[in-house]
Design an enzyme around this catalytic site. Structure first.
Site, PDB file in Angstrom:
ATOM      1  CB  THR A 316      -2.172  -2.705   0.235  1.00 27.63           C
ATOM      2  OG1 THR A 316      -2.237  -2.032  -1.007  1.00 27.63           O
ATOM      3  CG2 THR A 316      -2.841  -1.879   1.292  1.00 27.63           C
ATOM      4  CB  THR A 366      -4.632  -5.995   0.586  1.00 27.43           C
ATOM      5  OG1 THR A 366      -3.693  -6.025  -0.499  1.00 27.43           O
ATOM      6  CG2 THR A 366      -4.817  -7.403   1.120  1.00 27.43           C
ATOM      7  N   GLY A 369      -8.158  -2.631  -6.167  1.00 31.04           N
ATOM      8  CA  GLY A 369      -8.904  -1.574  -5.519  1.00 31.04           C
ATOM      9  C   GLY A 369     -10.198  -1.158  -6.187  1.00 31.04           C
TER      10      GLY A 369
HETATM   11  N1  ASP Z   1      -5.808  -2.149  -2.918  1.00 31.76           N
HETATM   12  C1  ASP Z   1      -4.649  -1.464  -3.445  1.00 31.76           C
HETATM   13  C2  ASP Z   1      -5.065  -0.536  -4.551  1.00 31.76           C
HETATM   14  O1  ASP Z   1      -5.904  -0.915  -5.345  1.00 31.76           O
HETATM   15  C3  ASP Z   1      -3.617  -2.387  -3.966  1.00 31.76           C
HETATM   16  C4  ASP Z   1      -3.144  -3.395  -2.979  1.00 31.76           C
HETATM   17  O2  ASP Z   1      -3.918  -3.917  -2.174  1.00 31.76           O
HETATM   18  O3  ASP Z   1      -1.937  -3.676  -2.965  1.00 31.76           O
HETATM   19  O4  ASP Z   1      -4.519   0.526  -4.644  1.00 31.76           O
END
Ligand code: ASP
Length: 450
Positions: A316, A366, A369
């Site tokens: 992310t 990030t 999630g």
């Molecule tokens: N936090 C993001 C999610 O769970 C994933 C990521 O950080 O790449 O959608």
């Protein structure tokens, strides 16, 4: 901060200043240069000289090892992070708003194929790129978010439109895309988001799932929903190079096309409850030492591993900024997790989970999630600053390296307070990250240790 650490940071900052004066595209990936960067950007320490304004970015956290990152890839990612920092800095240096700096920096990363957002977004279970994003303005506490959009080139801009041009905070799916069109934002064909690397990532995830015994009906059947443009003509093959890039499409009416040979156009079937990703382990009590949660018997939750994909990287993108007027802003944009299904939405567009800003504190996250949502990570950090009067680095570090580690949630955050203090803690082996302040010297780092 110990004197030795201070002087190490100081030396690192000076060294990275010289290193990063190299023009964009010429950023060296030498071990020595990278080591100096790492020293300059330890996870949770404020810069020695407190800036009046600045910008912090991330490009995802996870298991990022030097062995698995080629020098070319590392150089390209450092260059992209540097470019994002410079885009945000250009806004702030002119006296621009923190919100403009945040969106300028995030747009650069969304347009790069290297990050899991915009152009480089991962594929969901149905072979579709499904994007989430959010922004929040600290002074006004206005926020905007979108989730599950398929045809928005820069979801961060749509999140901002939701904040500025609607009475709402969050819009999803076709409705969000219809709103985009009503605001004059063009939709792009889903082919725009195809990258071979992400496609192969989905194939690996599907193979892993198959090996674990998921019924064949679940194995990445192409969906009838908006799939054809994103779907290669044959498995693993890129779609026909397209004149479709940037072409408007109608969101609720995906272009009709035949399903792939051998793949009936049946939407993916729901799995049995036993095959759903297992929820996180029960958090330990605060009095216990900080130990990562252990996998539950029969559970797919292994610390540090995405239970959906078995992958160790997230990717992310996010930015937080403090402008000359002392106003904070935060933004986050993502493709979510590879092989996600059932309209899964992560933390990035959830205000208070993956994105949050108020008058004192701004955070973008990030990581895995589901944990960031359940622990309201971004707001928790800012609440500790507000209610406990904790220094920002301490609050951020506690939530990421104590609360989340105990829970088994992998990831990290970037954060700034209104004095310009910076925190970038993460509990994984790496996080793509960078920082720039009024001196205009971009500093980027990837690994935990030099
Ligand atoms: N936090 C993001 C999610 O769970 C994933 C990521 O950080 O790449 O959608």
């Amino acid at each position: 901060m110990s004197p030795s650490f201070s002087s190490r940071m100081h030396r690192g900052l000076l060294a990275s200043t010289a290193l990063l004066l190299a023009p964009l595209g010429c950023v060296t990936s030498s071990q020595a240069g990278a080591a100096r960067d790492e020293a300059a950007l330890r996870t949770d320490e404020p810069p020695r000289v407190k800036p009046k304004w600045g910008l912090v970015i991330h490009g995802g956290a996870g298991v990022i090892s030097r062995e698995n990152l080629t020098p070319e890839r590392e150089a390209a990612m450092r260059a992209a992070l540097t470019q994002a920092l410079q885009a945000g800095h250009a806004v702030l240096a002119k006296g621009g708003r923190s919100m403009d700096a945040v969106t300028a920096a995030i747009r650069v990363m969304e347009d790069s194929p290297y990050f899991n957002a915009g152009k480089g977004a991962v594929f969901n279970h149905d072979g579709v790129n499904e994007l989430d994003a959010a922004v929040m303005d600290g002074k006004s506490r206005m926020a905007g978010a979108v989730a599950g959009v398929h045809h928005i080139q820069n979801p961060i801009d749509l999140a901002r439109l939701v904040m500025e041009k609607s009475p709402h905070v969050m819009m999803v799916g076709d409705g969000a895309e219809a709103f985009a069109q009503s605001q004059g934002m063009p939709l792009v064909d889903a082919k725009y988001f195809f990258t071979e690397e992400r496609w192969q990532g989905l194939q690996r995830a599907l193979e892993q799932e198959k090996a674990k015994g998921a019924p064949p009906a679940e194995q990445g059947q192409p969906s009838t929903q908006g799939l054809s443009p994103a779907q290669p003509s044959a498995p693993g093959q890129p779609p026909t190079p397209g004149a479709t890039l940037g072409q408007p499409v109608t969101p609720a009416q995906p272009p009709a096309s035949a399903p792939q040979p051998g793949h009936p156009a049946t939407p993916a079937q729901p799995s049995s409850p036993a095959q759903l990703p297992t929820k996180g382990a029960t958090p330990a009590t605060p009095a216990q030492p900080v130990t990562p949660a252990q996998p539950q018997p029969g559970s797919s939750l292994t610390p540090g591993v995405d239970p959906i994909t078995g992958d160790h990287k997230f990717g992310t993108v996010g930015a937080v900024a403090l402008d000359m007027d002392g106003n904070l802003a935060a933004g986050t944009s993502t493709g979510g997790m590879t092989n996600k299904r059932f309209g899964r939405v992560g933390d990035a567009p959830i205000i208070g989970a993956g994105t949050y800003a108020d008058e004192r504190c701004a955070v973008s996250a990030t990581g895995h999630g589901e944990f960031f949502i359940r622990y309201t990570v971004a707001r928790d950090i800012c609440a500790r600053v507000e209610y406990q009067d904790l220094p920002l680095p301490e609050a951020a570090n506690y939530v990421i390296n104590d609360v989340l580690v105990k829970a088994g949630g992998e990831g990290g955050v970037i954060a700034m307070d209104r004095q310009g203090h910076v925190a970038m803690p993460f509990n994984s082996s790496g996080m793509y990250r960078g920082y720039i302040n009024e001196d205009g010297t971009p500093t980027v780092a990837i690994f935990q240790q030099p």
